[in-house]
Design a protein around this motif. Structure first.
Motif, PDB file in Angstrom:
ATOM      1  N   GLN A  13       0.828  -1.206   0.000  1.00 48.81           N
ATOM      2  CA  GLN A  13       0.000   0.000   0.000  1.00 48.81           C
ATOM      3  C   GLN A  13       0.862   1.255   0.000  1.00 48.81           C
ATOM      4  O   GLN A  13       1.990   1.247   0.474  1.00 48.81           O
ATOM      5  N   SER A  14       0.290   2.335  -0.508  1.00 46.56           N
ATOM      6  CA  SER A  14       1.046   3.575  -0.697  1.00 46.56           C
ATOM      7  C   SER A  14       1.665   4.088   0.600  1.00 46.56           C
ATOM      8  O   SER A  14       2.797   4.595   0.597  1.00 46.56           O
ATOM      9  N   GLU A  15       0.955   3.940   1.737  1.00 44.82           N
ATOM     10  CA  GLU A  15       1.467   4.471   2.998  1.00 44.82           C
ATOM     11  C   GLU A  15       2.661   3.683   3.542  1.00 44.82           C
ATOM     12  O   GLU A  15       3.322   4.126   4.494  1.00 44.82           O
ATOM     13  N   TYR A  16       2.954   2.519   2.947  1.00 42.53           N
ATOM     14  CA  TYR A  16       4.085   1.708   3.405  1.00 42.53           C
ATOM     15  C   TYR A  16       5.248   1.684   2.415  1.00 42.53           C
ATOM     16  O   TYR A  16       6.334   1.217   2.761  1.00 42.53           O
ATOM     17  N   LYS A  17       5.032   2.161   1.191  1.00 37.26           N
ATOM     18  CA  LYS A  17       6.073   2.049   0.164  1.00 37.26           C
ATOM     19  C   LYS A  17       7.344   2.800   0.543  1.00 37.26           C
ATOM     20  O   LYS A  17       8.456   2.289   0.368  1.00 37.26           O
ATOM     21  N   ASP A  18       7.200   4.015   1.059  1.00 38.89           N
ATOM     22  CA  ASP A  18       8.371   4.798   1.432  1.00 38.89           C
ATOM     23  C   ASP A  18       9.155   4.106   2.546  1.00 38.89           C
ATOM     24  O   ASP A  18      10.384   4.074   2.526  1.00 38.89           O
ATOM     25  N   PHE A  19       8.435   3.528   3.494  1.00 40.63           N
ATOM     26  CA  PHE A  19       9.098   2.807   4.588  1.00 40.63           C
ATOM     27  C   PHE A  19       9.899   1.614   4.068  1.00 40.63           C
ATOM     28  O   PHE A  19      11.061   1.426   4.448  1.00 40.63           O
ATOM     29  N   VAL A  20       9.301   0.814   3.190  1.00 38.65           N
ATOM     30  CA  VAL A  20       9.989  -0.370   2.659  1.00 38.65           C
ATOM     31  C   VAL A  20      11.237   0.056   1.887  1.00 38.65           C
ATOM     32  O   VAL A  20      12.318  -0.545   2.047  1.00 38.65           O
ATOM     33  N   ASP A  21      11.119   1.106   1.068  1.00 36.42           N
ATOM     34  CA  ASP A  21      12.282   1.605   0.322  1.00 36.42           C
ATOM     35  C   ASP A  21      13.371   2.084   1.277  1.00 36.42           C
ATOM     36  O   ASP A  21      14.564   1.829   1.058  1.00 36.42           O
ATOM     37  N   LYS A  22      12.956   2.778   2.339  1.00 36.73           N
ATOM     38  CA  LYS A  22      13.930   3.316   3.294  1.00 36.73           C
ATOM     39  C   LYS A  22      14.611   2.177   4.055  1.00 36.73           C
ATOM     40  O   LYS A  22      15.802   2.253   4.348  1.00 36.73           O
ATOM     41  N   GLY A  42       3.889 -11.502   5.286  1.00 36.70           N
ATOM     42  CA  GLY A  42       2.848 -10.875   6.096  1.00 36.70           C
ATOM     43  C   GLY A  42       1.995  -9.871   5.346  1.00 36.70           C
ATOM     44  O   GLY A  42       1.936  -9.857   4.118  1.00 36.70           O
ATOM     45  N   SER A  43       1.361  -9.003   6.114  1.00 35.34           N
ATOM     46  CA  SER A  43       0.318  -8.134   5.564  1.00 35.34           C
ATOM     47  C   SER A  43       0.842  -7.012   4.667  1.00 35.34           C
ATOM     48  O   SER A  43       0.138  -6.591   3.741  1.00 35.34           O
ATOM     49  N   ILE A  44       2.060  -6.516   4.896  1.00 36.94           N
ATOM     50  CA  ILE A  44       2.548  -5.394   4.081  1.00 36.94           C
ATOM     51  C   ILE A  44       2.726  -5.788   2.611  1.00 36.94           C
ATOM     52  O   ILE A  44       2.178  -5.120   1.723  1.00 36.94           O
ATOM     53  N   PRO A  45       3.466  -6.857   2.290  1.00 34.54           N
ATOM     54  CA  PRO A  45       3.568  -7.223   0.869  1.00 34.54           C
ATOM     55  C   PRO A  45       2.255  -7.738   0.278  1.00 34.54           C
ATOM     56  O   PRO A  45       2.070  -7.694  -0.937  1.00 34.54           O
ATOM     57  N   LYS A  46       1.350  -8.212   1.133  1.00 32.00           N
ATOM     58  CA  LYS A  46       0.033  -8.669   0.634  1.00 32.00           C
ATOM     59  C   LYS A  46      -0.899  -7.507   0.323  1.00 32.00           C
ATOM     60  O   LYS A  46      -1.891  -7.658  -0.386  1.00 32.00           O
ATOM     61  N   GLY A  47      -0.604  -6.324   0.914  1.00 34.90           N
ATOM     62  CA  GLY A  47      -1.470  -5.172   0.707  1.00 34.90           C
ATOM     63  C   GLY A  47      -2.658  -5.130   1.642  1.00 34.90           C
ATOM     64  O   GLY A  47      -3.659  -4.469   1.364  1.00 34.90           O
ATOM     65  N   THR A  48      -2.542  -5.817   2.791  1.00 33.26           N
ATOM     66  CA  THR A  48      -3.659  -5.860   3.748  1.00 33.26           C
ATOM     67  C   THR A  48      -3.275  -5.259   5.100  1.00 33.26           C
ATOM     68  O   THR A  48      -3.991  -5.449   6.082  1.00 33.26           O
ATOM     69  N   ALA A  49      -2.141  -4.556   5.150  1.00 31.90           N
ATOM     70  CA  ALA A  49      -1.675  -3.995   6.417  1.00 31.90           C
ATOM     71  C   ALA A  49      -2.602  -2.896   6.925  1.00 31.90           C
ATOM     72  O   ALA A  49      -3.220  -2.164   6.142  1.00 31.90           O
ATOM     73  N   LYS A  50      -2.694  -2.798   8.263  1.00 29.99           N
ATOM     74  CA  LYS A  50      -3.526  -1.779   8.907  1.00 29.99           C
ATOM     75  C   LYS A  50      -2.631  -0.865   9.734  1.00 29.99           C
ATOM     76  O   LYS A  50      -1.935  -1.329  10.638  1.00 29.99           O
TER      77      LYS A  50
END
Length: 251
Positions: A13-22, A42-50
């Protein structure tokens, strides 16, 4: 029956992309040529993170785990947690590349089936297809006792700290549900990472008392329970699991 990958496509998800890149940039800047590849599950690469509920799970594959200094890794984690408060925690597993290739039913399974590659060459593609069988289930649980004992000790050591106590009970519950689910793989034919689907499959195919499974699931959702009570149930569940594994090994 061949196990298929849990996450077919990365959908961060868009709100996590910057974190993963960093995270990737920070790891590479700190450890440079020591890294072979980086993975997530887990949920971040699946796109289901909250936000403010989900954590981040990474696996680093390298030639020599001793090249990855845990203190420096911890500083990266702490810095990123401060910068991205939407994460509850960041977990990083370090895995030698030789173990992925030489232990296909353990580390090979983890990288090939559970994780997705987010940096480098996917070593999971070099792991042969994994067939569901009693031998695979036994190999998969080679370190389960050691892991459960470690969490058990951690819970006892941190029983007076409510935050850590809750984290250990949640993690302990999930680990036991995962172990129970492995027993029914020949019935389901797939590896699930959805805790509800795991629980339902256990209730459908395992002969364990359903009240024990429901208790673990309730503790996974809400871990504010007495430590002594929880450990009593956890020990009972693990005893069932261990007996089932022993029967499988003897058959």
């Amino acid at each position: 029956m061949i196990l298929e990958k849990v996450i077919k496509r990365i959908e961060i998800q868009s709100e996590y992309k910057d974190f993963v890149d960093k995270y990737i940039d920070s790891i590479l800047a700190e450890f440079k040529d020591k890294i072979h590849s980086i993975y997530m599950c887990g949920s971040i690469p699946k796109g289901t993170a909250k936000p403010f509920k989900s954590d981040a799970d990474f696996t680093i594959v390298c030639v020599n785990p001793k090249d990855i200094d845990y203190e420096r890794l911890s500083k990266i984690k702490d810095r990123l947690l401060e910068e991205y408060p939407l994460l509850t925690k960041i977990d990083t597993t370090i895995c030698p590349i030789d173990d992925v290739l030489s232990k296909p039913n353990e580390w090979g399974f983890w990288v090939k089936i559970i994780c997705v590659c987010i940096y480098g060459d996917d070593i999971g593609e070099k792991v042969p297809p994994i067939m569901i069988s009693p031998e695979f289930i036994l190999d998969l649980n080679t370190e389960t006792k050691e892991e459960v004992d470690r969490v058990h000790r951690g819970l006892l050591s941190n029983a007076s700290d409510n935050t850590l106590k809750s984290r250990y009970i949640k993690g302990y519950s999930k680990r036991l549900i995962r172990a129970l689910y492995s027993l029914v793989l020949e019935d389901t034919g797939v590896w699930e990472d959805d805790i509800i689907k795991m629980k339902n499959a256990i209730l459908n195919y395992c002969e364990i008392d359903s009240a024990l499974v429901d208790y673990l699931y309730a503790c996974y959702l809400e871990s504010d329970v007495p430590v002594k009570e929880f450990l009593g149930i956890a020990d009972e569940v693990y005893s069932y699991f261990e007996n089932a594994l022993n029967k499988m090994a003897a058959s």
